[in-house]
Scaffold this active site. Structure first.
Site, PDB file in Angstrom:
ATOM      1  N   CYS A  30       0.825  -1.210   0.000  1.00  0.00           N
ATOM      2  CA  CYS A  30       0.000   0.000   0.000  1.00  0.00           C
ATOM      3  C   CYS A  30       0.862   1.264   0.000  1.00  0.00           C
ATOM      4  O   CYS A  30       1.521   1.574   0.988  1.00  0.00           O
ATOM      5  CB  CYS A  30      -0.921  -0.045   1.228  1.00  0.00           C
ATOM      6  SG  CYS A  30      -1.785   1.486   1.580  1.00  0.00           S
ATOM      7  N   CYS A  33      -0.021   3.811   2.689  1.00  0.00           N
ATOM      8  CA  CYS A  33       0.417   3.296   4.003  1.00  0.00           C
ATOM      9  C   CYS A  33       1.894   3.609   4.219  1.00  0.00           C
ATOM     10  O   CYS A  33       2.296   4.049   5.302  1.00  0.00           O
ATOM     11  CB  CYS A  33       0.209   1.783   4.088  1.00  0.00           C
ATOM     12  SG  CYS A  33      -1.505   1.245   3.919  1.00  0.00           S
TER      13      CYS A  33
END
Length: 126
Positions: A30, A33
Site C-alpha cells: 500500500c 500506508c
C-alpha cells in the site's frame, strides 16, 4: 516510544488496556500506508504516553475482516478500551498530531455516558 506490531493474538489485549492506543492498519503493498508510516513513527516518538500499534492486514487477514477494514490505511484510536476514532486514509503530520491531542483531551466520563445511552437505545429497539 516506537511503534509495536499487533496480531490476531495481541490485538484485543492491546486495545483494551488503560490509556490511549492508536492502531494503523496497513499492508506492505500500500503506497499511502508507506507514505503515512514516517508520520506515525514520529508521533510515536513525540507522544510517549500513547501506544502506537501497527496491524499488518495481510498477515492478519481474519482480524482485518473482523474489524471490517475495507480500505487502508485505516486508523483507529482507543481510549480506556473504547474506540473513539476510526477512519480510512492517511493524515498529514499536523492533522495527525491534532487528532492525537484531541483524543488526549476527551472527557472519558462523557464518552462512557454516550456509549451507555447508545447501548440502552439499541436494547430498546431489540
Amino acid at each position: 516510544m516506537s511503534t509495536i506490531n499487533v496480531t490476531e493474538e495481541s490485538f484485543e489485549s492491546t486495545v483494551t488496556a488503560d490509556g490511549i492506543v492508536f492502531v494503523d492498519a496497513w499492508a506492505e503493498w500500500c503506497g499511502p500506508c508507506k507514505a503515512f508510516a514516517p508520520t506515525y513513527e514520529k508521533a510515536s516518538e513525540t507522544h510517549a504516553d500513547v501506544t502506537f500499534a501497527k496491524l499488518d492486514t495481510e498477515a492478519n487477514q481474519q482480524l482485518a475482516a473482523a474489524l471490517e477494514i475495507q480500505a487502508i490505511p485505516t486508523l483507529m484510536a482507543f481510549r480506556d478500551g473504547i474506540m473513539v476514532y476510526r477512519n480510512a486514509g492517511a493524515l498529514p503530520p499536523a492533522a495527525f498530531d491534532d487528532l492525537v491531542n484531541q483524543v488526549k483531551a476527551l472527557d472519558m466520563d462523557d464518552v462512557r455516558r454516550q456509549v451507555e445511552e447508545q447501548n440502552r437505545q439499541l436494547d430498546a429497539e431489540n
